[in-house]
Enzyme design. Structure first.
Site, PDB file in Angstrom:
ATOM      1  N   LEU A  56     -21.526 -16.575  28.269  1.00  0.00           N
ATOM      2  CA  LEU A  56     -22.500 -15.546  28.657  1.00  0.00           C
ATOM      3  C   LEU A  56     -23.209 -15.918  29.953  1.00  0.00           C
ATOM      4  O   LEU A  56     -23.510 -15.049  30.776  1.00  0.00           O
ATOM      5  CB  LEU A  56     -23.483 -15.280  27.525  1.00  0.00           C
ATOM      6  CG  LEU A  56     -22.872 -14.669  26.258  1.00  0.00           C
ATOM      7  CD1 LEU A  56     -23.942 -14.064  25.363  1.00  0.00           C
ATOM      8  CD2 LEU A  56     -21.835 -13.623  26.559  1.00  0.00           C
ATOM      9  N   VAL A  83     -19.686 -22.699  23.051  1.00  0.00           N
ATOM     10  CA  VAL A  83     -18.752 -22.071  23.989  1.00  0.00           C
ATOM     11  C   VAL A  83     -19.309 -20.720  24.455  1.00  0.00           C
ATOM     12  O   VAL A  83     -19.286 -20.385  25.643  1.00  0.00           O
ATOM     13  CB  VAL A  83     -17.355 -21.919  23.336  1.00  0.00           C
ATOM     14  CG1 VAL A  83     -16.425 -21.116  24.235  1.00  0.00           C
ATOM     15  CG2 VAL A  83     -16.751 -23.289  23.023  1.00  0.00           C
ATOM     16  N   CYS A  84     -19.856 -19.962  23.507  1.00  0.00           N
ATOM     17  CA  CYS A  84     -20.416 -18.636  23.857  1.00  0.00           C
ATOM     18  C   CYS A  84     -21.554 -18.772  24.867  1.00  0.00           C
ATOM     19  O   CYS A  84     -21.719 -17.925  25.750  1.00  0.00           O
ATOM     20  CB  CYS A  84     -20.965 -17.941  22.612  1.00  0.00           C
ATOM     21  SG  CYS A  84     -19.778 -17.794  21.299  1.00  0.00           S
ATOM     22  N   THR A  85     -22.340 -19.805  24.702  1.00  0.00           N
ATOM     23  CA  THR A  85     -23.469 -20.010  25.613  1.00  0.00           C
ATOM     24  C   THR A  85     -22.964 -20.138  27.049  1.00  0.00           C
ATOM     25  O   THR A  85     -23.505 -19.524  27.981  1.00  0.00           O
ATOM     26  CB  THR A  85     -24.264 -21.259  25.183  1.00  0.00           C
ATOM     27  OG1 THR A  85     -24.691 -21.059  23.839  1.00  0.00           O
ATOM     28  CG2 THR A  85     -25.458 -21.515  26.090  1.00  0.00           C
ATOM     29  N   THR A  93     -23.982 -20.730  19.714  1.00  0.00           N
ATOM     30  CA  THR A  93     -22.780 -21.573  19.636  1.00  0.00           C
ATOM     31  C   THR A  93     -22.460 -22.038  21.060  1.00  0.00           C
ATOM     32  O   THR A  93     -22.765 -21.343  22.034  1.00  0.00           O
ATOM     33  CB  THR A  93     -21.587 -20.787  19.046  1.00  0.00           C
ATOM     34  OG1 THR A  93     -21.483 -19.557  19.731  1.00  0.00           O
ATOM     35  CG2 THR A  93     -21.757 -20.554  17.555  1.00  0.00           C
TER      36      THR A  93
END
Ligand code: BEZ
Length: 213
Positions: free
Chosen positions: A50, A45-47, A43
């Site tokens: 992290l 935003v998560c990318t 996804t």
């Protein structure tokens, strides 16, 4: 569903991660910890989150903080996604991502909020101290990427309280004056703080940040 509150012992668990199996409390050892959840792998935003955490690793290391991420996707998915994170965020993911396919950890930490999503975790953040006590809980919606400068700022504040008996005022930034905790009487301040203090009100006493030269 568990409710976790500040001061509770962070629940222990065993989990598969992108860096092998961990028993959470053993893995934390004497360090501080950050456990943070993600709605899903692959996804957008998560990318970015992290990738950002990987770049902040030296900041977490300096503060003796171990970081673990979590999503309810499996290990194979995590592995493929990590390659994408490394490629697109120009970094190397250097912390474990928990594969919580059976949702054991998500449920222990109340990371699934059914009125937001039945399946995916929200963006939870837990900061845990070396005694395994939960010191901070923040919850963001899936659509808002977290501010990791703020997370570092809060860790600095928590560590100042834990090690130097000061609190931090509104919008405090590293280097600003701190607030002497109410449990220290004004009379006793000189015994604790060699850099002096200001008494603005009997209940509002400030002192230069104690852990700076
Ligand atoms: C995500 O990247 O996880 C995301 C983006 C927009 C809405 C919800 C989730």
């Amino acid at each position: 569903m568990a409710t976790i509150r500040l001061g509770d012992v962070a629940p222990d668990f065993k989990a598969q991660t992108s860096e092998g199996e961990i028993q959470f409390h053993d893995w934390l050892g004497d360090s501080w910890g950050v456990l943070f959840s993600h709605p899903a792998d692959y996804t957008p935003v998560c990318t970015t989150e992290l990738g950002t955490v990987a770049k902040y690793k030296p900041e977490f290391d300096k503060r003796n903080v171990k970081v673990a991420a979590l999503s309810v996707d499996g290990l194979e998915s995590h592995k493929g996604w990590i390659s994408d994170i490394n490629e697109t965020q120009n970094t190397t993911v250097n912390f474990p991502i928990i594969a919580d396919e059976d949702r054991t950890v998500s449920e222990l930490y109340d990371m699934i909020h059914p009125n937001a999503s039945e399946k995916a975790t929200v963006r939870s953040v837990f900061v845990i101290d070396p005694a395994k006590k939960v010191k901070l809980i923040i919850t963001y919606p899936a659509s808002t990427g977290r501010n990791f400068d703020e997370l570092i700022r809060v860790i600095d504040s928590l560590q100042l309280t834990a090690y130097h008996q000061v609190a931090t005022p509104a919008n405090w930034q590293n280097g600003d004056d701190c607030v002497v905790v109410p449990s220290i009487s004004t009379e006793d301040i000189p015994k604790h703080f060699s850099k002096g203090y200001k008494e603005i009100k009997p209940y509002l006493r400030t002192t230069p940040q104690p852990n700076l030269n």
